[in-house]
Design a protein around this motif. Structure first.
Motif, PDB file in Angstrom:
ATOM      1  N   UNK A 173       0.709  -1.174  -0.034  1.00  0.00           N
ATOM      2  CA  UNK A 173       0.023   0.032  -0.071  1.00  0.00           C
ATOM      3  C   UNK A 173       0.874   1.336  -0.140  1.00  0.00           C
ATOM      4  N   UNK A 174       1.805   1.327   0.899  1.00  0.00           N
ATOM      5  CA  UNK A 174       2.683   2.586   0.627  1.00  0.00           C
ATOM      6  C   UNK A 174       3.290   2.940  -0.758  1.00  0.00           C
ATOM      7  N   UNK A 175       3.821   1.889  -1.106  1.00  0.00           N
ATOM      8  CA  UNK A 175       4.089   1.963  -2.673  1.00  0.00           C
ATOM      9  C   UNK A 175       3.511   2.591  -3.493  1.00  0.00           C
ATOM     10  N   UNK A 176       2.115   1.878  -3.550  1.00  0.00           N
ATOM     11  CA  UNK A 176       0.816   2.440  -4.364  1.00  0.00           C
ATOM     12  C   UNK A 176       0.490   3.761  -3.965  1.00  0.00           C
ATOM     13  N   UNK A 177       0.410   4.107  -2.786  1.00  0.00           N
ATOM     14  CA  UNK A 177       0.266   5.574  -2.397  1.00  0.00           C
ATOM     15  C   UNK A 177       1.025   6.504  -3.084  1.00  0.00           C
ATOM     16  N   UNK A 225      -0.006  10.467   2.072  1.00  0.00           N
ATOM     17  CA  UNK A 225      -0.354   9.971   3.538  1.00  0.00           C
ATOM     18  C   UNK A 225      -2.021   9.779   3.461  1.00  0.00           C
ATOM     19  N   UNK A 226      -2.693  10.738   2.923  1.00  0.00           N
ATOM     20  CA  UNK A 226      -4.126  10.486   2.890  1.00  0.00           C
ATOM     21  C   UNK A 226      -4.440   9.472   1.918  1.00  0.00           C
ATOM     22  N   UNK A 227      -3.786   9.309   0.934  1.00  0.00           N
ATOM     23  CA  UNK A 227      -4.060   8.341  -0.225  1.00  0.00           C
ATOM     24  C   UNK A 227      -3.894   6.893   0.418  1.00  0.00           C
ATOM     25  N   UNK A 228      -2.840   6.698   1.207  1.00  0.00           N
ATOM     26  CA  UNK A 228      -2.515   5.345   2.137  1.00  0.00           C
ATOM     27  C   UNK A 228      -3.651   5.155   2.860  1.00  0.00           C
ATOM     28  N   UNK A 229      -4.222   6.070   3.649  1.00  0.00           N
ATOM     29  CA  UNK A 229      -5.259   6.093   4.705  1.00  0.00           C
ATOM     30  C   UNK A 229      -6.537   5.708   3.678  1.00  0.00           C
ATOM     31  N   UNK A 230      -6.916   6.264   2.731  1.00  0.00           N
ATOM     32  CA  UNK A 230      -7.900   5.928   1.789  1.00  0.00           C
ATOM     33  C   UNK A 230      -8.119   4.516   1.322  1.00  0.00           C
ATOM     34  N   UNK A 231      -6.906   4.152   0.968  1.00  0.00           N
ATOM     35  CA  UNK A 231      -6.788   2.836   0.427  1.00  0.00           C
ATOM     36  C   UNK A 231      -7.088   1.735   1.490  1.00  0.00           C
TER      37      UNK A 231
END
Length: 317
Positions: free
Chosen positions: A12-16, A38-44
């Motif tokens: 997930x972190x690499x995706x974000x 950080x927000x994208x990672x949280x959303x995923x």
């Protein structure tokens, strides 16, 4: 050599990071995925559990480097999914299309047969996505404008009464919470019934129906209803995040026979006061269909500025 892999929590972190990098450029921007890593990672993590990551997230690697991904935010009961992507770092159209086709084929191979409609929102400058979606016989639907507000503008004249009758704002979540162990009062029952009808009338095919809105009510997700003569005149539903200090006005509507009295502005003013005052957000955003120029004009008058324009595209399997 390229290799297709499924999404996992560890990836997930690499995706974000990849989504953040590409979504910051209008030529690669996709829908509502955001630009802050950080927000994208949280959303995923909020939207996709282990099952969803495995079934609905497809990654493309080249020599151990993540070069593309495609996420499908699927609702099997509704039989539809929203595309997050394709996000691909290849700039050349031929390479981009080849990578997109690889992601697409792998995604469809594991997608539930119940998912028949797939839709996506793309920035009007994301020409790669438009050209690729055309090869899938996708159809352009409505165009949407994303508006943002970073701070409350100066004092505005907000009418709080009509024909000498005072308007009243009711916080539905607060009322339902305080009476959670009691039968719903008849007055509240009538207000909710009017809310259901107005929401269905104004947003017949939307992402949150009235029942979902009520189920999402929380400290920072509020449904404010405006009463005139003890009857519903309009409502606004908003969501806020204290962690990321941002808010969204998801829905705002006024009863047809109450329009023309600045009730929409009154509701908007109340929502903004709550978001900036109580939640202390730094930014408020909202989305408006371009077929509603009156609403866009209202938001511009309230200080909002156009952040981006998105094209809605859908296809059927």
């Amino acid at each position: 050599m390229r290799q297709v892999k499924a999404g996992t929590l560890e990836r997930v972190p690499a995706m974000a990071r990849l989504i953040s990098e590409l979504n910051s450029d209008s030529a690669h921007h996709v829908g509502y995925c955001g630009t802050e890593e950080e927000e994208i990672e949280h959303s995923i993590q909020e939207e996709f559990g282990e099952y969803e990551l495995d079934h609905y997230v497809t990654l493309l690697y080249e020599q151990e480097q993540l070069i593309g991904l495609l996420l499908l935010d699927a609702d099997e009961e509704e039989g539809q999914a929203e595309l997050w992507g394709p996000f691909i770092i290849k700039g050349d159209w031929g390479e981009w299309q080849t990578a997109a086709d690889q992601l697409w084929a792998a995604s469809l191979a594991k997608l539930s047969p119940s998912i028949q409609k797939i839709a996506g929102f793309y920035h009007i400058h994301n020409h790669h996505a438009f050209a690729w979606m055309e090869t899938k016989q996708a159809v352009k639907q409505g165009q949407h404008t994303i508006l943002k507000l970073e701070e409350l503008s100066g004092q505005q004249l907000v009418i709080d009464q009509i024909d000498n009758q005072k308007l009243k704002i009711v916080d539905i979540g607060e009322i339902m919470s305080s009476s959670s162990e009691l039968p719903i009062p008849a007055e509240l029952d009538a207000i909710l019934s009017s809310f259901y009808s107005l929401h269905n009338e104004c947003f017949p095919s939307t992402y949150y129906d009235s029942g979902v809105i009520l189920s999402r009510l929380a400290e920072d997700n509020r449904l404010f209803i405006c009463l005139y003569a003890n009857e519903l005149a309009g409502y606004v539903y908003l969501e806020g995040s204290r962690e990321f200090r941002e808010g969204q006005i998801e829905y705002i509507a006024v009863r047809p026979d109450r329009r023309g009295h600045r009730i929409g502005l009154y509701l908007l003013h109340h929502a903004l006061q709550h978001l900036f005052g109580s939640i202390k957000v730094k930014e408020v955003s909202l989305c408006v269909n371009n077929n509603n120029p009156a609403a866009i004009s209202l938001y511009h008058k309230a200080g909002f500025h156009t952040a981006s324009e998105l094209q809605y595209i859908s296809l059927h399997r």
